[in-house]
Design an enzyme around this catalytic site. Structure first.
Site, PDB file in Angstrom:
ATOM      1  N   GLU A 502      36.645  21.267  11.100  1.00 30.40           N
ATOM      2  CA  GLU A 502      35.628  22.296  10.876  1.00 30.40           C
ATOM      3  C   GLU A 502      35.688  22.753   9.415  1.00 30.40           C
ATOM      4  OE1 GLU A 502      37.022  25.090  13.787  1.00 30.40           O
ATOM      5  OE2 GLU A 502      36.905  23.541  15.329  1.00 30.40           O
ATOM      6  N   ASP A 558      46.375  29.303  15.604  1.00 28.96           N
ATOM      7  CA  ASP A 558      46.096  29.933  16.902  1.00 28.96           C
ATOM      8  C   ASP A 558      45.151  29.086  17.758  1.00 28.96           C
ATOM      9  OD1 ASP A 558      46.956  33.095  16.279  1.00 28.96           O
ATOM     10  OD2 ASP A 558      46.364  31.886  14.559  1.00 28.96           O
ATOM     11  N   HIS A 600      44.697  35.194  13.965  1.00 28.74           N
ATOM     12  CA  HIS A 600      44.859  34.532  12.663  1.00 28.74           C
ATOM     13  C   HIS A 600      46.277  34.706  12.141  1.00 28.74           C
ATOM     14  CE1 HIS A 600      40.518  35.148  13.004  1.00 28.74           C
ATOM     15  NE2 HIS A 600      40.404  34.054  12.288  1.00 28.74           N
TER      16      HIS A 600
END
Ligand SMILES: Cc1ncc(C[n+]2csc(CCOP(=O)(O)OP(=O)(O)O)c2C)c(N)n1
Length: 812
Positions: A502, A558, A600
């Protein structure tokens, strides 16, 4: 002579195969299907008579699979599931003997080439690697990637297997890799059951393949049930064709699928569909789905229970009537291809052949165990003759003799009983029994526990160490610039390196590690993906199996949870479950530990390391170390995860002159600071905190030694923590994981594996994050994770315990 199928002479579809649809080839299909059915029926009996433990067979799926096999060409590869025995037979990737060998769990790669007895029945695989660990010429063979049990887990890998063809076709620098691909002409064939299409990763994979435009042909074997649960409970509208129709490509859409629906008993229809579909997929790189409906499951789901518990009498009657074999037989006779008598003869000979295969597989499986039993019995008799408890030992031997189909574990249990019965006696034969058992343990270790990691010359553990070299005026760079320089060099050195994830492409990842590199190396080398962690990993697995070197990104540590299942079930086990017949050296890149907020800042390291044995897990403290680890991994054939330090991208590091060549050895801790009082063992972002705390500890006369383990898997291969402990006799394990997480793992390594217990003068300690997720904001972080103050106090307390007068508690 070619035989017309549904009114049209389909032989013209494949000029390369003049045999297509001759009488012989149709009868060969029928014979394979019939033999496969017999194998299922015989297999079931093997379970019911106790020779095999569990059975799950491909009965009811045979006809579609012989038709599908006709569409395969050399270079093609499959990712499927446990119903595909007939396909494997038809492709020549599995013999009946091998099928039964797997049913019996024969632990011999030459007899059970799919997994050497490591995987249960119906989990197929073919050899992709040579003995040197390098890929064979994949263009010369049809292959199958190795199956796994979790429903739908074949889908992410399938995307990658197909995506590789696109890369081989569209990246000019890969055109020279002629042993891996013929211009990307290979189709990746997938199979899945109807109910498994209710899994999330099915839809993620279907969507991804549609977006990517890749040569993937997926068959859905629809027998209306998933064990006992019918389609109405699995799928909206109870109809996969209906819900998939939105994926259909239209004349004005660039993306999308060709969709076909065909009945599972319609041999000519299936042949036509598959040949048509595969030709388009191969030529145009447009994915296709063939929804094969009206399939049956005459044996029910597995040997675990009867389908009469959930199928009505009407359904059972319908299944009998629509049995594919029966329908194919009728079609052959009504088309005048051959007579019923000829088919009777063929069936009889096929049934006999299947029985012979079973018997020969049983013999091959059981004969060595019988021989071992004879050895144990002979030694046991000798022990009995020499023992004061001879009668008891004789009885143990008799019990072993009585077992119908003994397992090796029965032999071990019997030996143990004999040794317990004769405890305290000095019997030479008992010593020989112990020696024999020791040898068997070694052999069985080799059978079941090797190949977790690569042991080839390219093992990550054998990569030569190249230390970082710094010019006298080495520039200070931001961390992200250091890693960027590493990836730039890596993309230049390794034309088969593909970075994906991504935001990896256009902006060069959210922290700019790949900034500018898409423009330099092209949109397929450094590439954006959708938000789909599971299939990013699957994409990488398939690509790596076909010889490419993916660096696949999980944007934040995460979110690795989304992909952890596929990493754990598929990637981490590939080499082990195929006994090194296959490998997928994927490098998973991610970033974690400390930033802001619950999702995060995670450092779920224990969760990861306990689930991905078979991968290496690197936890570099900065981006220079990370670069060295990437350089090591890119020379190796092991898969790995690299967790970069999220708050390190804007910290300054000196840029090594050899950033493209330097390597960091895996499993070798770095001593960041020498000291004599307490050893602090840590990694990742905690290294900096430990160093800061050590400065303060020095102010109060405490001399702290700090070790960065660098990798959690493998862990401290040279035993440096033990060496340090011998000096300090005190140890603190520090990290950001939950209490008892990776810190407990490290502690166990020191105490149990390295034998550190004897060198401790004080109880070993761990200092970790809290058991909750990190709270938001800098204060939330401060009270959720270790910090300079808590590290200081933990170490100080250890010294206080040792010498309270010299180190009085002044802070509490
Ligand atoms: C993730 C996961 N959940 C549950 C199971 C147990 N299970 C094995 S097969 C199966 C049904 C699959 O049905 P379907 O996809 O229609 O394939 P079929 O067996 O009917 O060919 C289930 C629930 C599993 N293997 N994996």
């Amino acid at each position: 002579m070619a035989i017309p199928l549904t009114g049209r002479d389909t032989s013209s579809l494949d000029q390369s195969n003049p045999e297509q649809f001759t009488k012989d080839s149709i009868l060969r299909d029928y014979r394979i299907a019939f033999e496969s059915r017999e194998a299922s029926l015989i297999g079931e009996k093997q379970v019911f008579t106790g020779k095999a433990k569990f059975g799950i067979f491909g009965a009811g799926k045979e006809v579609a699979q012989v038709a599908l096999a006709r569409a395969f060409r050399r270079g093609d590869i499959r990712s499927g599931y446990y119903r595909d025995q007939t396909l494997l037979f038809a492709l020549g990737l599995l013999t009946l003997e091998e099928f039964f060998a797997q049913l019996y769990a024969t632990p011999d790669i030459t007899l059970e080439p799919s997994s050497a007895g490591r995987s249960m029945t119906g989990h197929f695989s073919s050899t992709l690697l040579g003995p040197d660990g390098r890929l064979l010429d994949l263009t010369q063979r049809i292959s199958t990637s190795s199956d796994v049990s979790p429903t739908g887990s074949q889908m992410p890998r399938l995307v990658g297997l197909a995506y590789a063809s696109k890369l081989f076709r569209e990246i000019p620098d890969l055109h020279g890799l002629t042993g891996l691909s013929r211009n990307g002409d290979e189709v990746a064939f997938g199979t899945i059951g109807n109910a498994s299409c209710a899994e999330g990763m099915f839809w993620e994979a279907v969507n991804a393949a549609g977006v990517l435009g890749i040569p993937m042909l997926l068959s859905i074997w629809d027998d209306h049930y998933g064990i006992s649960v019918p389609n109405e409970v699995q799928i909206t509208k109870g109809d996969l064709s209906a819900v998939l129709s939105g994926f259909r490509r239209t004349p004005d859409s660039r993306q999308g699928y060709d969709l076909y629906t065909v009945q599972g008993w319609d041999y000519p229809g299936l042949c036509e569909t598959y040949l048509n579909a595969a030709e388009i997929v191969r030529k145009e790189h447009v994915p296709a789905i063939v929804h094969v409906t009206e399939m049956t499951q005459p044996q029910g789901h597995s040997t675990s229970g009867s389908h009469r518990r959930y199928k009505s009498a009407e359904r059972l009657a319908w299944e009998e009537e629509h049995d594919g074999l029966r329908k194919m037989r009728d079609w052959i006779v009504t088309q005048g291809i051959c007579s019923a008598e000829e088919l009777d003869k063929l069936e009889k000979s096929a049934a006999a052949y299947a029985r012979e295969a079973q018997q020969s597989a049983w013999e091959a499986y059981s004969a060595p165990i019988e021989a071992e039993r004879r050895t144990v019995l002979a030694l046991t008799a000798e022990v009995a003759a020499a023992s004061r408890r001879g009668a008891e030992v004789e009885k143990i031997g008799q019990e072993l003799q009585k077992i119908q189909a003994p397992l090796r574990r029965d032999l071990m249990a019997s030996i143990s009983s004999t040794l317990i019965a004769t405890a305290g006696e000095e019997i030479p034969a008992a010593r020989r029994l112990i020696a024999w058992r020791g040898e068997q343990d070694r052999i069985n270790q080799e059978r079941y526990s090797t190949d977790v990691y690569s042991d080839t010359p390219r093992s990550a553990l054998k990569v030569p160490v190249v230390p970082a070299v710094y010019a006298p005026d080495a520039p200070e760079k931001n961390g992200f610039e250091v890693i960027n320089a590493c990836f730039d060099a890596a993309l230049r050195h390794h034309p088969d390196l593909i970075a994906l994830g991504e935001d990896v492409g256009k902006i060069g990842d959210v922290n700019q590690g790949f900034a500018g590199l898409q423009a330099k190396y092209g949109p397929l080398r450094v590439t954006d993906t959708g938000i789909r962690e599971t299939t990013i990993m699957g994409q990488a697995i398939g690509m790596a199996m076909r010889g490419l070197r993916p660096v696949a990104e999980i944007q934040y540590l995460d979110y690795i949870l989304y992909a952890l299942q596929i990493l754990s079930d598929d990637l981490a086990t590939v080499r082990w479950r195929t006994k090194s017949q296959q490998a997928a050296p994927v490098i998973v890149r991610t970033r974690g530990h400390r930033l802001e907020g619950i999702w995060h800042s995670g450092s779920l390291m224990a969760g990861i390391i306990h689930l991905v044995r078979g991968m290496y897990v690197c936890v570099p403290r900065n981006l220079t170390q990370a670069s060295g680890m990437y350089n090591t991994l890119l020379q190796s054939d092991d898969p790995a995860i690299v967790v970069e330090v999220l708050n390190g991208y804007r910290l300054k590091e000196k840029l090594p002159a050899n950033i493209g060549e330097m390597t960091v050895p895996l499993g070798v801790p770095d001593v960041l600071r020498e000291g004599s009082h307490v050893t602090v063992v840590t990694y990742g972002a905690c290294c900096r905190i430990a160093l800061e705390a050590a400065e303060r500890l020095a102010q109060v006369g405490i001399d702290t030694e700090i070790l960065d383990v660098q990798t959690l898997l493998p862990f401290d291969r040279p035993g440096r923590i033990l060496e340090s402990l011998k000096k300090t006799n005190r140890v603190l394990f520090l990290d950001e994981d939950v209490p008892g997480g990776a810190s407990a793992f490290m502690l166990r390594e020191l105490l149990e594996v390295q034998g550190g217990f004897a060198w401790l003068d004080a109880a070993p300690r761990t200092l970790t994050g809290k058991e909750h997720r990190p709270a938001y904001g800098s204060d939330g972080d401060y009270w959720s994770k270790p910090n300079r103050e808590t590290v200081f106090e933990a170490v100080y307390e250890m010294m206080h315990e040792a010498d309270p007068r010299r180190f009085p508690l002044f802070f509490r």
